[in-house]
Design an enzyme around this catalytic site. Sequence first.
Site, PDB file in Angstrom:
ATOM      1  N   ARG A 156      -5.971 -24.984   7.747  1.00  0.00           N
ATOM      2  CA  ARG A 156      -5.757 -25.897   8.886  1.00  0.00           C
ATOM      3  C   ARG A 156      -5.041 -25.210  10.036  1.00  0.00           C
ATOM      4  O   ARG A 156      -5.322 -25.489  11.207  1.00  0.00           O
ATOM      5  CB  ARG A 156      -4.960 -27.130   8.417  1.00  0.00           C
ATOM      6  CG  ARG A 156      -5.817 -28.168   7.703  1.00  0.00           C
ATOM      7  CD  ARG A 156      -4.977 -29.256   7.059  1.00  0.00           C
ATOM      8  NE  ARG A 156      -4.023 -29.865   7.941  1.00  0.00           N
ATOM      9  CZ  ARG A 156      -4.126 -31.116   8.427  1.00  0.00           C
ATOM     10  NH1 ARG A 156      -5.162 -31.871   8.121  1.00  0.00           N
ATOM     11  NH2 ARG A 156      -3.184 -31.608   9.192  1.00  0.00           N
ATOM     12  N   ARG A 212     -10.042 -23.133  24.493  1.00  0.00           N
ATOM     13  CA  ARG A 212      -9.487 -23.472  25.811  1.00  0.00           C
ATOM     14  C   ARG A 212      -9.134 -22.212  26.605  1.00  0.00           C
ATOM     15  O   ARG A 212      -9.306 -22.177  27.831  1.00  0.00           O
ATOM     16  CB  ARG A 212      -8.250 -24.359  25.669  1.00  0.00           C
ATOM     17  CG  ARG A 212      -8.565 -25.789  25.304  1.00  0.00           C
ATOM     18  CD  ARG A 212      -9.136 -26.569  26.489  1.00  0.00           C
ATOM     19  NE  ARG A 212      -9.396 -27.948  26.113  1.00  0.00           N
ATOM     20  CZ  ARG A 212     -10.584 -28.436  25.755  1.00  0.00           C
ATOM     21  NH1 ARG A 212     -11.660 -27.658  25.748  1.00  0.00           N
ATOM     22  NH2 ARG A 212     -10.723 -29.699  25.415  1.00  0.00           N
ATOM     23  N   HIS A 269     -12.127 -21.130  28.218  1.00  0.00           N
ATOM     24  CA  HIS A 269     -12.441 -21.981  29.376  1.00  0.00           C
ATOM     25  C   HIS A 269     -11.630 -21.574  30.610  1.00  0.00           C
ATOM     26  O   HIS A 269     -12.013 -21.844  31.734  1.00  0.00           O
ATOM     27  CB  HIS A 269     -12.166 -23.464  29.054  1.00  0.00           C
ATOM     28  CG  HIS A 269     -13.101 -24.023  28.038  1.00  0.00           C
ATOM     29  ND1 HIS A 269     -12.743 -25.026  27.157  1.00  0.00           N
ATOM     30  CD2 HIS A 269     -14.385 -23.696  27.723  1.00  0.00           C
ATOM     31  CE1 HIS A 269     -13.770 -25.305  26.372  1.00  0.00           C
ATOM     32  NE2 HIS A 269     -14.784 -24.510  26.691  1.00  0.00           N
ATOM     33  N   SER A 319       4.264 -20.913   6.854  1.00  0.00           N
ATOM     34  CA  SER A 319       5.081 -20.145   5.895  1.00  0.00           C
ATOM     35  C   SER A 319       5.380 -18.744   6.403  1.00  0.00           C
ATOM     36  O   SER A 319       6.427 -18.175   6.085  1.00  0.00           O
ATOM     37  CB  SER A 319       4.330 -20.028   4.564  1.00  0.00           C
ATOM     38  OG  SER A 319       3.103 -19.331   4.758  1.00  0.00           O
ATOM     39  N   SER A 353       1.139 -30.597   7.204  1.00  0.00           N
ATOM     40  CA  SER A 353       0.475 -31.372   8.273  1.00  0.00           C
ATOM     41  C   SER A 353       1.301 -31.459   9.554  1.00  0.00           C
ATOM     42  O   SER A 353       0.769 -31.281  10.665  1.00  0.00           O
ATOM     43  CB  SER A 353       0.160 -32.793   7.791  1.00  0.00           C
ATOM     44  OG  SER A 353      -0.863 -32.744   6.835  1.00  0.00           O
ATOM     45  N   GLU A 400       1.156 -28.213  11.426  1.00  0.00           N
ATOM     46  CA  GLU A 400      -0.184 -27.952  11.989  1.00  0.00           C
ATOM     47  C   GLU A 400      -0.447 -28.841  13.209  1.00  0.00           C
ATOM     48  O   GLU A 400      -0.990 -28.373  14.217  1.00  0.00           O
ATOM     49  CB  GLU A 400      -1.238 -28.157  10.887  1.00  0.00           C
ATOM     50  CG  GLU A 400      -1.144 -27.088   9.796  1.00  0.00           C
ATOM     51  CD  GLU A 400      -1.252 -27.639   8.385  1.00  0.00           C
ATOM     52  OE1 GLU A 400      -1.840 -28.722   8.205  1.00  0.00           O
ATOM     53  OE2 GLU A 400      -0.742 -26.983   7.453  1.00  0.00           O
ATOM     54  N   ASP A 448      -1.958 -26.849  23.135  1.00  0.00           N
ATOM     55  CA  ASP A 448      -2.493 -27.604  24.281  1.00  0.00           C
ATOM     56  C   ASP A 448      -1.500 -27.627  25.444  1.00  0.00           C
ATOM     57  O   ASP A 448      -1.895 -27.584  26.617  1.00  0.00           O
ATOM     58  CB  ASP A 448      -2.863 -29.032  23.863  1.00  0.00           C
ATOM     59  CG  ASP A 448      -4.272 -29.105  23.274  1.00  0.00           C
ATOM     60  OD1 ASP A 448      -5.031 -28.119  23.414  1.00  0.00           O
ATOM     61  OD2 ASP A 448      -4.610 -30.139  22.669  1.00  0.00           O
TER      62      ASP A 448
HETATM   63  O1  LIG Z   1      -4.672 -25.091   5.184  1.00  0.00           O
HETATM   64  C1  LIG Z   1      -3.479 -25.178   5.071  1.00  0.00           C
HETATM   65  C2  LIG Z   1      -2.894 -26.323   4.312  1.00  0.00           C
HETATM   66  O2  LIG Z   1      -3.745 -27.408   4.224  1.00  0.00           O
HETATM   67  C3  LIG Z   1      -1.433 -26.654   4.491  1.00  0.00           C
HETATM   68  O3  LIG Z   1      -1.132 -27.956   4.968  1.00  0.00           O
HETATM   69  C4  LIG Z   1      -2.598 -24.129   5.688  1.00  0.00           C
HETATM   70  O4  LIG Z   1      -2.686 -24.224   7.080  1.00  0.00           O
HETATM   71  C5  LIG Z   1      -3.048 -22.720   5.200  1.00  0.00           C
HETATM   72  O5  LIG Z   1      -2.933 -22.656   3.826  1.00  0.00           O
HETATM   73  C6  LIG Z   1      -2.221 -21.614   5.855  1.00  0.00           C
HETATM   74  O6  LIG Z   1      -0.849 -21.744   5.522  1.00  0.00           O
HETATM   75  P1  LIG Z   1       0.266 -21.192   6.482  1.00  0.00           P
HETATM   76  O7  LIG Z   1      -0.107 -19.756   6.781  1.00  0.00           O
HETATM   77  O8  LIG Z   1       1.535 -21.298   5.708  1.00  0.00           O
HETATM   78  O9  LIG Z   1       0.283 -22.027   7.732  1.00  0.00           O
END
Ligand SMILES: O=C([C@H](O)CO)[C@H](O)[C@H](O)COP(=O)(O)O
Length: 185
Positions: free
Chosen positions: A46, A57, A60, A88, A149, A152, A160
């Site tokens: 994610r 963007r 763009h 992490s 979440s 992210e 943005d």
């Molecule tokens: O996909 C992910 C997961 O769903 C966590 O909520 C993370 O973004 C992915 O595992 C990468 O982890 P990090 O490098 O620690 O952001």
Amino acid sequence: MKTTQYLAEVVQELSQTVHLIRDSDAEKLINQILESKKIFVAGAGRSGLMGKSFVMRMMHMGIDAYVVGETVTANLEKDDLLIIGSGSGETKTLVAIAEKAKSLGGTVAAITISPESTVGELADIIVKLPGVTKDQSEGDYRTIQPMGSLFEQTMLLFYDALILRFMEKKNLDSNKMYGKHANLE
Ligand SMILES: O=C([C@H](O)CO)[C@H](O)[C@H](O)COP(=O)(O)O
């Protein structure tokens, strides 16, 4: 609880994280993007999806930007910048990518919850975002949301907001940028 009540909670969490981000860090990143020749963005899962929307963007805006790992991604050189988004800062593939970029003479920026992580230690520029890591072991913020979440989402909105700051600096508006939007879709 109803879905919309959960949504309100998520928005509430996000409105609080905003105040914990340092503008001076964001400005350093913006200036480095403006000074760099090519920009590469990396992230896994994610976190990587949020990075992809940022690259779109930047494209763009006329910036030479790439998602690391795509078929059409260019080569990283000395005057280039790699931005790694990782809650992490310990995701193995991202550590290897950061090491490679450093060995090629590139500049590395980390967007992370953990500046003291391996990716954070390798980075020249760090933007610390609030949130908790995906195993919920690190982070100074409480959230009702699963895994990473909150981080992210904050990262997507932060990216943005960076775009808006760029638009201001480069005197761009949505119409000018829309001219570069994909038209084979
Ligand atoms: O996909 C992910 C997961 O769903 C966590 O909520 C993370 O973004 C992915 O595992 C990468 O982890 P990090 O490098 O620690 O952001």
